[in-house]
Design an enzyme around this catalytic site. Structure first.
Site: not given
Length: 317
Positions: A55, A88, A119-120, A136-137
């Site tokens: 990802c 995932w 669901f990240t 949140e990246s």
């Protein structure tokens, strides 16, 4: 563990789309920061990072974690690259060391049993309070950039990927790079109509042309130093030829044959002795499997055949 049907939150084939067939990305929901005197304070081994090596969003956090020397402060667990209709999964590279969970969704539902978004990854988990700090990246990399500096050696604390004097320019570049490139490849790949696809892919390559101009005679996007703008673009560009050209039909040009300045910038970062985090956070096997052979991608590649090329994965300097 999940006790209700949440497949609409885990199955990419149920992604939201606009009426014209355009892909619609759902916003992250856990948006807390780690700061002195706050609910979440910087402490060694209090937090745990969940990622997928395939990802790009999660890889942003892996790169900054390594750049800042946070490996001994924030442990990391990687899920399987084979994203399924249940999301995932564990075990991937690792089993879940905290809860022996089967899926990332189980982590989310521990934090909020009524969670109703996607669901990240990445997920930054707080072991002390038993909840998710942030998913949140773009915000996690800023947390990593400064929140733990007092726990780091001086040379690691001194590395600043978001310096005050460059923030306006970084923010400006981040905005259109995210819209047209980082998310643009997904707009092209997940479009459900010809017109939505063509609109996205043309805008994507117009913005790559813009990046190519910026990088003429330069090693970095902003100023004369590495910033988060480079990190955020790198994770998409390193995946472009191996994944997006084929799986997402982003095939007007390749990076290695169509964009000399971007290609040079990419290789300098990947092969850098000064910043080995870029190479050490790149797993081409996970990238290819994730985009071509994951069950969630069956609509795009029903045979699940993983392409051999391009070879080599990245050219030497």
């Amino acid at each position: 563990m999940a006790t209700r049907d949440v497949s609409h939150l885990t199955d990419v084939n149920k992604l939201q789309r606009e009426p014209d067939g355009s892909f619609k990305r759902v916003q992250s929901t856990f948006r807390n920061f780690i700061e002195p005197g706050g609910k979440f304070e910087a402490e060694k081994d209090r937090y745990h990072l969940y990622v997928s090596y395939g990802c790009p969003w999660a890889t942003r956090t892996l790169i900054v974690r390594k750049l800042k020397g946070l490996e001994s402060i924030i442990p990391v667990t990687c899920v399987s690259p084979r994203l399924s209709k249940d999301g995932w999964a564990f075990p991937g590279t690792d089993v879940d060391p905290l809860f022996n969970a089967s899926y990332i969704k189980d982590i989310y539902l521990r934090a909020d049993p009524d969670f109703s978004t996607r669901f990240t990854v990445p997920v930054l988990w707080d072991k002390k309070l038993g909840t998710i700090v942030n998913n949140e990246s773009s915000e996690i990399i800023r947390i990593f950039n400064s929140a733990f500096n007092h726990l780091l050696p001086a040379e690691k604390a001194a590395l600043n990927l978001y310096p005050e004097n460059l923030r306006a320019e970084i923010d400006q570049i981040n905005e259109w790079v995210y819209t047209d490139i980082n998310n643009g490849v997904y707009k092209a790949g997940f479009a459900s109509t010809q017109s939505a696809y063509e609109s996205a892919v043309i805008k994507l390559f117009e913005s790559l042309d813009r990046v190519a101009e910026i990088l003429k005679g330069r090693d970095f996007l902003v100023g004369e130093q590495l910033t988060e703008a480079d990190v955020r673009l790198f994770v998409t560009i390193i995946r472009f030829d191996p994944a997006y050209v084929g799986a997402f039909k982003c095939n007007i040009r390749t990076i290695r044959d169509g964009y000399p300045t971007i290609h040079a910038w990419l290789r300098k970062l990947y092969w850098s002795d000064v910043f080995p985090a870029f190479k050490e956070s790149t797993y081409f096997d996970h990238i290819k499997v994730g985009y071509y052979a994951a069950p969630a991608m069956a609509r795009l590649n029903p045979t699940a055949i993983v392409p051999v090329g391009p070879l080599p994965n990245i050219l030497p300097l």
